[in-house]
Motif scaffolding. Structure first.
Motif, PDB file in Angstrom:
ATOM      1  N   LYS A   1      22.858  40.596 -39.675  1.00  0.00           N
ATOM      2  CA  LYS A   1      22.631  39.148 -39.681  1.00  0.00           C
ATOM      3  C   LYS A   1      22.330  38.574 -38.297  1.00  0.00           C
ATOM      4  O   LYS A   1      21.463  37.718 -38.145  1.00  0.00           O
ATOM      5  N   GLY A   2      23.025  39.064 -37.294  1.00  0.00           N
ATOM      6  CA  GLY A   2      22.851  38.463 -35.968  1.00  0.00           C
ATOM      7  C   GLY A   2      23.727  37.234 -35.847  1.00  0.00           C
ATOM      8  O   GLY A   2      23.385  36.174 -36.368  1.00  0.00           O
ATOM      9  N   LEU A   3      24.817  37.377 -35.172  1.00  0.00           N
ATOM     10  CA  LEU A   3      25.792  36.284 -35.088  1.00  0.00           C
ATOM     11  C   LEU A   3      26.195  36.073 -33.627  1.00  0.00           C
ATOM     12  O   LEU A   3      26.061  36.969 -32.799  1.00  0.00           O
ATOM     13  N   ALA A   4      26.695  34.898 -33.338  1.00  0.00           N
ATOM     14  CA  ALA A   4      27.160  34.602 -31.978  1.00  0.00           C
ATOM     15  C   ALA A   4      28.304  35.538 -31.603  1.00  0.00           C
ATOM     16  O   ALA A   4      29.057  35.996 -32.466  1.00  0.00           O
ATOM     17  N   GLY A   5      28.432  35.813 -30.322  1.00  0.00           N
ATOM     18  CA  GLY A   5      29.441  36.752 -29.860  1.00  0.00           C
ATOM     19  C   GLY A   5      30.815  36.129 -29.669  1.00  0.00           C
ATOM     20  O   GLY A   5      30.985  34.913 -29.738  1.00  0.00           O
TER      21      GLY A   5
ATOM     22  N   GLY B   1      33.567  35.706 -31.261  1.00  0.00           N
ATOM     23  CA  GLY B   1      34.285  34.879 -32.223  1.00  0.00           C
ATOM     24  C   GLY B   1      33.832  33.438 -32.269  1.00  0.00           C
ATOM     25  O   GLY B   1      34.537  32.571 -32.774  1.00  0.00           O
ATOM     26  N   LEU B   2      32.651  33.176 -31.747  1.00  0.00           N
ATOM     27  CA  LEU B   2      32.140  31.803 -31.740  1.00  0.00           C
ATOM     28  C   LEU B   2      31.142  31.582 -32.881  1.00  0.00           C
ATOM     29  O   LEU B   2      30.334  30.650 -32.839  1.00  0.00           O
ATOM     30  N   ASP B   3      31.219  32.418 -33.882  1.00  0.00           N
ATOM     31  CA  ASP B   3      30.263  32.398 -34.993  1.00  0.00           C
ATOM     32  C   ASP B   3      30.823  31.657 -36.203  1.00  0.00           C
ATOM     33  O   ASP B   3      32.012  31.351 -36.280  1.00  0.00           O
ATOM     34  N   GLU B   4      29.971  31.445 -37.197  1.00  0.00           N
ATOM     35  CA  GLU B   4      30.382  30.676 -38.369  1.00  0.00           C
ATOM     36  C   GLU B   4      31.290  31.481 -39.306  1.00  0.00           C
ATOM     37  O   GLU B   4      32.112  30.893 -40.030  1.00  0.00           O
ATOM     38  N   VAL B   5      31.185  32.798 -39.293  1.00  0.00           N
ATOM     39  CA  VAL B   5      32.063  33.617 -40.133  1.00  0.00           C
ATOM     40  C   VAL B   5      33.507  33.479 -39.661  1.00  0.00           C
ATOM     41  O   VAL B   5      34.435  33.294 -40.461  1.00  0.00           O
ATOM     42  N   THR B   6      33.678  33.561 -38.350  1.00  0.00           N
ATOM     43  CA  THR B   6      35.018  33.389 -37.779  1.00  0.00           C
ATOM     44  C   THR B   6      35.539  31.990 -38.067  1.00  0.00           C
ATOM     45  O   THR B   6      36.715  31.810 -38.429  1.00  0.00           O
ATOM     46  N   GLU B   7      34.661  31.005 -37.931  1.00  0.00           N
ATOM     47  CA  GLU B   7      35.076  29.632 -38.188  1.00  0.00           C
ATOM     48  C   GLU B   7      35.584  29.466 -39.617  1.00  0.00           C
ATOM     49  O   GLU B   7      36.606  28.818 -39.862  1.00  0.00           O
ATOM     50  N   LYS B   8      34.888  30.102 -40.544  1.00  0.00           N
ATOM     51  CA  LYS B   8      35.276  29.981 -41.946  1.00  0.00           C
ATOM     52  C   LYS B   8      36.616  30.686 -42.205  1.00  0.00           C
ATOM     53  O   LYS B   8      37.492  30.150 -42.894  1.00  0.00           O
ATOM     54  N   ALA B   9      36.775  31.888 -41.666  1.00  0.00           N
ATOM     55  CA  ALA B   9      38.022  32.630 -41.883  1.00  0.00           C
ATOM     56  C   ALA B   9      39.203  31.886 -41.257  1.00  0.00           C
ATOM     57  O   ALA B   9      40.303  31.843 -41.814  1.00  0.00           O
TER      58      ALA B   9
END
Lengths: 348, 348, 348, 348
Positions: free
Chosen positions: C26-30, C32-40
């Motif tokens: 997918k390509g995500l921000a490094g 832990g600044l990504d949206e997956v981390t935000e959601k979890a």
């Protein structure tokens, strides 16, 4: 008021103070690189019969333990000691501040045994696939212990043996070493410590100097390693600009056997005090052969007693009785002893 | 959106993810004591032509630097490195957290020289009576550096020389080592690192694994010393219960030379990108022979550019122009490169 | 071979592995600044009924304890815990590596009481002129403990009380928290932990993820303090470049109550195993209400048993009998339990 | 031989030594809990016009910096200072030993500016998603600096401002503070330091005591926080059993303005020396308004000069000329100055 509460209440032996005064305006090299320090180092190495080795003059016991153990231990290694050891309960976490775990072993009288050390080391090395407990790096013992007990030469040899077996280093905290050397029950000499330990210190603060401890590190090391020890002392804030001020005190204390008479007199007086009190029916909490004595007294009399005698309340193990500590030092007189015994017995 | 902002934005090479899935329900020994780890260790030792040595599979670069330097340095020693070194500016004080000073030396392109190391060591050892500066314990270099430069084999040999001369250890941070190995300008092989360093690591996180770095420690040590390293890993929170999950990824990456094609392709694409941009008149900020490229662009176009291309803003040294970093990795395609060049040139 | 030796032998729940695969390219921000981390993060805060707070996704239990306690403790403070606590005996001195003393209190079943904490704190603060023992800074407890015991909500409230009284912080190690939440005897919920602790973590490694722990820090702090925590994570080498790889696993585990069924099933099977063995005459060493069970077996049968069943040898307290640990996890089946019981009883 | 090489070569002012002798056999409470310490503390707080605050009497400058910064900094924070600062280059890594990074800022004359501090803090806080550089926790300045320069009151106020803005603490190392207070160019008073800093120390070792520094911590704190500072002192091995031995020296130095005459006389003599040498054609390397003076001399004459004058070689910036440091202290006489000037000019 008779003062037997501790052995660090007064300043220094007159000879020690004189040694400071004599040098006051001399102008000496800084950081222990002066001739006074050189002489005191030579004096102590000779007393310990060490052809090679170094002596560093530091200011206090906790500081000396920090420097010694930070040098002796490798990253991640812990130090094994009695649960009652000074580094475990009275140094506010000084060894942990150097990132090392203090590993308390069981024992009695503040002593541990080579066997308990061996058990820990065997458990660590039994399973090379089990890195979860702390690696044993050094053994710390105190001579005499916090409660006045002595290790024997045979015991120290056993520690040396187990340390050699498991690549551990042996370190002896000698905050009151001079009172051990002055005890009739002691069979460990300065040369024994020079031969058997990786480092030990001769305490001054409690034995007649204004302040200061002499850390002895036997053996020959590369100049680079010597410089690294020197650097460690600096980084722990333990390097006095006027290093000669500690060395001069030790030269005065050690050179003409002054330390032996200080140690012997203090212990004699301590044992005399116990003799007087036991004759009067007071029970010793345990039998200490050194300058600290521990007695069981009714808790009810302590407030009254404190008006005439400075003592140290050690604990209150019983409902109505307590253990007090009475300590002699270089400044205790025969009269102090007689008077203290009289005061206690009059209230007992 | 073309993503060339960094080399850690995506997950892992398909082969690497497959290796994890294949083992998912197998049931393996914990803490890296399993056969998968054993195999990956053997693979890497063989690639580095090491008959003796160990490989530890850790989770990230900073963690690996912590473990390596806490093992390599003795208490009080510092580590010499470039002022731009990762341990000096991008690890939030991780090495100081282990009580060691990071000593920044001057240099350029993120590189230092053996000469600057020698100067520091000579200054420290020149005067054994001067314990005030920090003892040099290790040299830290990065291959390639943070700005893409490479050390040559001759330079590494010089570092080895000066380290031997002054009892220092040599450590190479290889977070992007695979992109160095894939560069046409590189002349340092894995066996060279095995021969010349005291420790180095092969980075996985930026080179095709989901996470993980392989710390290689050449040479034979006593079982007790091996256990102590193992224990250090644990005490830094760097020991995964499922250690095989890193090892399996490395086995997949290294065993069949996958790493070589990953490294070469990424560097080829990076150089192709530079070629295209330079041909279009864009100036490279400096010439990097590895997967990171740095270009000078007018600051005014950057906001617009960012809508189509993910890049990394490296700095704004001029009033109206900036330096951006573009990075290729295992997941960059030829199309990405052509497209990225097209986008930039269209706005330039 | 039935594997009940530990709960970290296998990879991850299929749903968890799928979550990683889905994001792989997918390509995500490094960091832990990504949206997956935000959601979890949001998912976990909601489960703990926290309007304010943060969740950090780290890689292992020891690492999480390091980060949490290095943040919670001030320089010189120690952490109070059971003598059997993971930080005291199984982390190779990780907390001491952060310069903090681990202060072991007596207790049973790996538990301590608020009373024993109060006694230590009272002793420290009783005499403001006595700086020699280590200041109490935090209480560390584990839910469930190393030997499977549970704290009750009343007990946690008592800890909160004593911590408030003496300016101490309360931290709960939840390496197996999901198995506590799955126990019929448990009365502590995630919102309780959110309300009563200063920090706690939800363990993933032993509960169905490939690796990873979710450190929950309830409450609102200044942005600068949040940044300082972030920085502490980095400096302990605990910040994954691909932070989303842990967060995604937790989102998968926590979002649809998967964690509850994992916890309940594992504990049901553990209790079923105990039921079967006790019915067959095997004695439980003590009664654990969670996924770890401890049984007394004749030492003589263990070698033979080990050929068919992977168990953990816990100790050999008697001359001819031993205690073994059997552990269920997300991957244990009903058949495993019946078969394991059959194997043991056939040899008993 | 005239001794102007440093300000720590001799013992102590006669009045200071007398104060020690007077108390030598008195018998006082240990660890700074005695009435002599209480009085000296009150004396210093009064001089700094502090209604609330504490003063701790420690033994050396590096030790004092360790205690102060380990208390002022939170885990992970660094301390900003000049590249030439004592903590950066002359303390063998003492602050790093407490796990804190020393962050060197550019400046001149050993001074830094509030602006350079602001720039660092702004860079750190600019991006809350960037935890990779070290958080700024404190500013360390020296009054006067290592090269004799003085900060002005306006500059200290600027530091206070930037520290308040970014939650940083301000700490002043006053190893030679008394010589700053004695300088005609100085406009910072003890009350200014009491008002504007979070901690500062008044140096004794270089200013007339045998050893010792007085760490002043302005402001009111909870009893528990006071006890924590006390505990930190102990854990750094900085708590003297006979704490009164430092306090008595400071009482003697500070109570009747002795410190002012010591400071003024030493600086007057230093300036007189510069006057004489400049008149004789010798160039000052830079203009220091305090007790340290720096002169450019032909390298060729130094060996010869050293036979009659103890000086400190500061550096050899030119091919054939060097910079030497000449230092006055409490023990320097007018004759020393005239004689030293004569010796130098005779060889120049």
């Amino acid at each position: 008021m008779i003062r037997l509460g501790n052995d660090y209440g007064c300043g220094a032996l007159p000879q020690v103070m004189d040694s400071l005064l004599a040098l006051n305006k001399k102008g000496l090299a800084g950081y222990g690189l002066d001739e006074v320090t050189e002489k005191a180092r030579a004096t102590i190495l000779k007393l310990a019969q060490l052809n090679a080795g170094n002596v560093f003059f530091l200011t206090g016991g906790t500081q000396t333990n920090i420097v010694a153990l930070d040098w002796l231990l490798r990253p991640g290694e812990g130090v094994l000691c009695s649960a009652e050891a000074h580094i475990n309960v009275h140094e506010a976490g000084a060894i942990e501040a150097c990132t090392h775990k203090v590993i308390a072993l069981d024992g009695s009288g503040g002593k541990i045994s080579a066997d308990s050390v061996r058990k820990y080391a065997e458990r660590f090395y039994a399973d090379p696939t089990w890195p979860h407990i702390v690696a044993p790096g050094a053994v710390y013992i105190t001579q005499p212990t916090e409660t006045g007990a002595l290790y024997s030469l045979a015991e120290i040899r056993d520690f040396r043996g187990v340390c050699d077996e498991f690549d551990m280093r042996l370190y002896v905290d000698g905050a009151r070493l001079i009172y051990a050397l002055g005890s009739p029950e002691n069979d460990i000499s300065l040369p024994d410590l020079g031969l058997l330990t990786d480092a030990f210190y001769i305490g001054g603060t409690k034995c007649g100097t204004l302040f200061g401890e002499a850390l002895v590190i036997p053996g020959r090391r590369s100049p680079r390693e010597e410089q690294r020890i020197f650097s460690l002392i600096k980084r722990h804030g333990a390097l006095l600009a006027k290093g000669w001020s500690v060395a001069a005190q030790f030269e005065s204390l050690m050179a003409d056997s002054l330390y032996l008479s200080v140690g012997r007199s203090a212990v004699e007086r301590a044992l005399r005090l116990r003799h007087l009190l036991e004759n009067g029916g007071v029970r010793a909490a345990w039998l200490s052969p050194t300058n600290q004595q521990f007695f069981c007294l009714p808790t009810a009399i302590l407030d009254n007693l404190a008006r005439q005698l400075a003592f140290d309340l050690w604990g209150a193990p019983g409902d109505d009785w307590s253990v007090i500590r009475l300590v002699t030092d270089w400044n205790t007189s025969d009269d102090d002893i007689e008077e203290a015994a009289g005061i206690i017995l009059s209230k007992y």
